[in-house]
Design a protein around this motif. Structure first.
Motif, PDB file in Angstrom:
ATOM      1  N   PRO A   3      38.722  56.616  70.285  1.00 54.40           N
ATOM      2  CA  PRO A   3      37.278  56.303  70.266  1.00 54.40           C
ATOM      3  C   PRO A   3      36.766  55.913  68.886  1.00 54.40           C
ATOM      4  O   PRO A   3      35.903  55.037  68.768  1.00 54.40           O
ATOM      5  CB  PRO A   3      36.638  57.608  70.754  1.00 54.40           C
ATOM      6  CG  PRO A   3      37.694  58.299  71.552  1.00 54.40           C
ATOM      7  CD  PRO A   3      38.988  57.934  70.892  1.00 54.40           C
ATOM      8  N   HIS A   4      37.267  56.566  67.857  1.00 55.86           N
ATOM      9  CA  HIS A   4      36.809  56.217  66.509  1.00 55.86           C
ATOM     10  C   HIS A   4      37.190  54.780  66.161  1.00 55.86           C
ATOM     11  O   HIS A   4      36.358  54.011  65.643  1.00 55.86           O
ATOM     12  CB  HIS A   4      37.429  57.166  65.478  1.00 55.86           C
ATOM     13  CG  HIS A   4      37.218  56.726  64.060  1.00 55.86           C
ATOM     14  ND1 HIS A   4      36.049  56.974  63.377  1.00 55.86           N
ATOM     15  CD2 HIS A   4      38.015  56.020  63.196  1.00 55.86           C
ATOM     16  CE1 HIS A   4      36.143  56.444  62.159  1.00 55.86           C
ATOM     17  NE2 HIS A   4      37.319  55.866  62.028  1.00 55.86           N
ATOM     18  N   ARG A   6      37.819  52.354  68.198  1.00 54.90           N
ATOM     19  CA  ARG A   6      37.030  51.444  69.032  1.00 54.90           C
ATOM     20  C   ARG A   6      35.647  51.225  68.417  1.00 54.90           C
ATOM     21  O   ARG A   6      35.171  50.079  68.329  1.00 54.90           O
ATOM     22  CB  ARG A   6      36.907  52.007  70.449  1.00 54.90           C
ATOM     23  CG  ARG A   6      35.977  51.207  71.346  1.00 54.90           C
ATOM     24  CD  ARG A   6      35.950  51.742  72.782  1.00 54.90           C
ATOM     25  NE  ARG A   6      34.837  51.169  73.527  1.00 54.90           N
ATOM     26  CZ  ARG A   6      34.791  49.930  73.999  1.00 54.90           C
ATOM     27  NH1 ARG A   6      35.803  49.121  73.805  1.00 54.90           N
ATOM     28  NH2 ARG A   6      33.739  49.501  74.654  1.00 54.90           N
ATOM     29  N   GLN A   7      35.007  52.295  67.961  1.00 53.57           N
ATOM     30  CA  GLN A   7      33.675  52.149  67.373  1.00 53.57           C
ATOM     31  C   GLN A   7      33.714  51.344  66.082  1.00 53.57           C
ATOM     32  O   GLN A   7      32.809  50.554  65.805  1.00 53.57           O
ATOM     33  CB  GLN A   7      33.069  53.533  67.113  1.00 53.57           C
ATOM     34  CG  GLN A   7      32.617  54.255  68.370  1.00 53.57           C
ATOM     35  CD  GLN A   7      31.604  53.429  69.180  1.00 53.57           C
ATOM     36  OE1 GLN A   7      30.635  52.889  68.633  1.00 53.57           O
ATOM     37  NE2 GLN A   7      31.859  53.324  70.483  1.00 53.57           N
ATOM     38  N   ARG A   8      34.759  51.526  65.289  1.00 52.76           N
ATOM     39  CA  ARG A   8      34.883  50.749  64.060  1.00 52.76           C
ATOM     40  C   ARG A   8      35.014  49.258  64.356  1.00 52.76           C
ATOM     41  O   ARG A   8      34.389  48.424  63.701  1.00 52.76           O
ATOM     42  CB  ARG A   8      36.095  51.231  63.250  1.00 52.76           C
ATOM     43  CG  ARG A   8      35.984  52.641  62.713  1.00 52.76           C
ATOM     44  CD  ARG A   8      34.909  52.800  61.668  1.00 52.76           C
ATOM     45  NE  ARG A   8      35.130  51.950  60.506  1.00 52.76           N
ATOM     46  CZ  ARG A   8      34.274  51.860  59.488  1.00 52.76           C
ATOM     47  NH1 ARG A   8      33.134  52.530  59.498  1.00 52.76           N
ATOM     48  NH2 ARG A   8      34.542  51.070  58.461  1.00 52.76           N
ATOM     49  N   GLY A  11      31.799  47.771  65.657  1.00 52.73           N
ATOM     50  CA  GLY A  11      30.879  47.531  64.549  1.00 52.73           C
ATOM     51  C   GLY A  11      31.125  46.191  63.884  1.00 52.73           C
ATOM     52  O   GLY A  11      30.173  45.505  63.485  1.00 52.73           O
ATOM     53  N   ARG A  54      34.806  43.677  73.725  1.00 48.31           N
ATOM     54  CA  ARG A  54      33.926  44.728  74.249  1.00 48.31           C
ATOM     55  C   ARG A  54      34.398  45.216  75.614  1.00 48.31           C
ATOM     56  O   ARG A  54      34.149  46.359  76.001  1.00 48.31           O
ATOM     57  CB  ARG A  54      32.487  44.218  74.334  1.00 48.31           C
ATOM     58  CG  ARG A  54      31.865  43.932  72.980  1.00 48.31           C
ATOM     59  CD  ARG A  54      30.488  43.276  73.116  1.00 48.31           C
ATOM     60  NE  ARG A  54      29.889  42.988  71.815  1.00 48.31           N
ATOM     61  CZ  ARG A  54      30.157  41.912  71.085  1.00 48.31           C
ATOM     62  NH1 ARG A  54      31.032  41.002  71.536  1.00 48.31           N
ATOM     63  NH2 ARG A  54      29.579  41.720  69.916  1.00 48.31           N
TER      64      ARG A  54
END
Length: 391
Positions: A3-4, A6-8, A11, A54
């Motif tokens: 998850p980390h 993916r969020q990076r 962004g 996405r």
């Protein structure tokens, strides 16, 4: 996908107005897909692609690499292969064999065709794509630009590095383990140092210990005596004599993540200059680490380290940087250098170092892995940073 991570990556898509990011280097491919390919490591310019969007992830590999993807349990939303290879199948072929047979039933004629199909399946065909140029020769970029028309291709190697700059908890754990394995390797060498031991023998002991602990060496610099002034060299047959400095600058790879640490030892009681200069570089390194906290520009840490080293006993000390980020690559951004205005964030991991090289005399160095947290700095290395006296 983590998850980390993916969020990076999300962004980056938002900040750059992109619909997809496509990785090509071994490090960026691993970040997106979790896949590490032996052929990718062997053949410069080998075409493997990891697509992040996405809506999901995709992986493009040569026919031969479908075996590794299946065996490693890589979980991407779309896997495509290209080219030619030959596998046979027993009846039944097993779970891994079934995956390979499925993915290789209709291989694409080229890597560009395979990537076009993956991007179409992920719903971003013809859109704005960040393409990692780090492992692409110019002809490959041209082929992709033609095949992916009307997509807009934007160079993205540095965008991936920006995403990877801040680590998640799982990444920090691997970096900490890599650092500690390197420390264990240094301890093994310190235990065997004696008059007559050569650089080559010391490196062999270090690398054997690293492998024994489940990691892989990737650079192993152990220099003795006057050769301690040589910044990055392969080991020689220079043998240890009483009074010699031994400078360690080395690391290993653990589950894809790297370490880079340094220590210094001396055989017998240190001479005055050896003790003074090592104390000075240690003071500089520790000053920088103590100053690390979120919001501080990397350049400010450089100034702190150089001033402290000079004040502690090397008034002529000079450096171009005093550390760098570390992760899937040995040098992740940012670098702790003049003009580096990137501010520290929780989750950044650095190797902080203050080496000193003097030809005709030797060299001293200390380097530690440090995580930036909300409270400041947390050392990932746990061995003593003091000058090690052996024999």
């Amino acid at each position: 996908m983590d998850p980390h991570q993916r969020q990076r990556l999300l962004g980056v898509l938002e900040a750059e107005g992109l619909d997809a990011l496509v990785a090509t280097t071994p490090e960026n491919l691993f970040y997106v897909t979790g896949f590490r390919s032996i052929s990718h490591a062997i053949f410069r310019g080998a075409e493997l692609y990891g697509a992040f969007t996405r809506g999901g992830t995709g992986l493009v590999v040569p026919f031969i690499d479908t075996a590794g993807v299946a065996a490693d349990g890589i979980a991407c939303d779309r896997v495509a292969c290209y080219g030619k290879f030959f596998f046979e199948y027993a009846d039944p072929p097993g779970e891994v064999g079934e995956k390979i047979r499925k993915w290789t039933r209709e291989p694409a004629p080229s890597a560009a065709d395979a990537l076009a199909g993956v991007l179409a399946d992920l719903g971003v065909a013809g859109r704005r794509v960040g393409l990692d140029e780090g492992n692409l020769f110019a002809p490959a970029w041209a082929r992709l630009a033609e095949r992916l028309t009307p997509a807009t291709l934007v160079p993205a190697y540095q965008l991936f590095r920006r995403a990877r700059m801040v680590k998640g908890a799982a990444e920090v754990a691997r970096l900490e383990r890599a650092a500690q394995i390197a420390e264990d390797g240094i301890a093994a060498v310190l235990a065997m140092l004696a008059p007559g031991v050569s650089e080559r023998e010391a490196v062999m002991v270090y690398e054997q210990e690293v492998v024994r602990r489940g990691a892989s060496p990737y650079f192993s610099v152990i220099t003795i005596g006057e050769r301690a002034a040589l910044a990055d060299v392969y080991p020689s047959d220079r043998a240890l004599r009483r009074g010699d400095l031994v400078r360690f600058d080395l690391g290993c790879v653990y589950e894809g993540y790297r370490s880079d640490i340094s220590r210094t030892a001396v055989l017998g009681a240190p001479a005055g200059k050896q003790a003074r200069y090592y104390a000075a570089v240690l003071a500089g390194e520790r000053a920088a680490i103590e100053a690390m906290k979120p919001g501080i520009p990397a350049s400010q840490l450089f100034d702190v380290a150089v001033r402290a080293t000079r004040a502690a006993g090397i008034p002529h000390y000079q450096r171009h940087h005093v550390g760098h980020g570390i992760g899937l690559e040995p040098y992740d951004p940012p670098t702790i250098a003049p003009g580096s205005e990137t501010v520290l964030e929780p989750g950044m991991v650095f190797c902080v170092e203050t080496p000193y090289y003097e030809h005709g005399w030797g060299g001293v160095q200390v380097e530690d892995a440090v995580e930036v947290t909300t409270a400041g700095a947390r050392l990932l290395t746990h061995s003593s940073p003091e000058l090690q006296i052996v024999g």
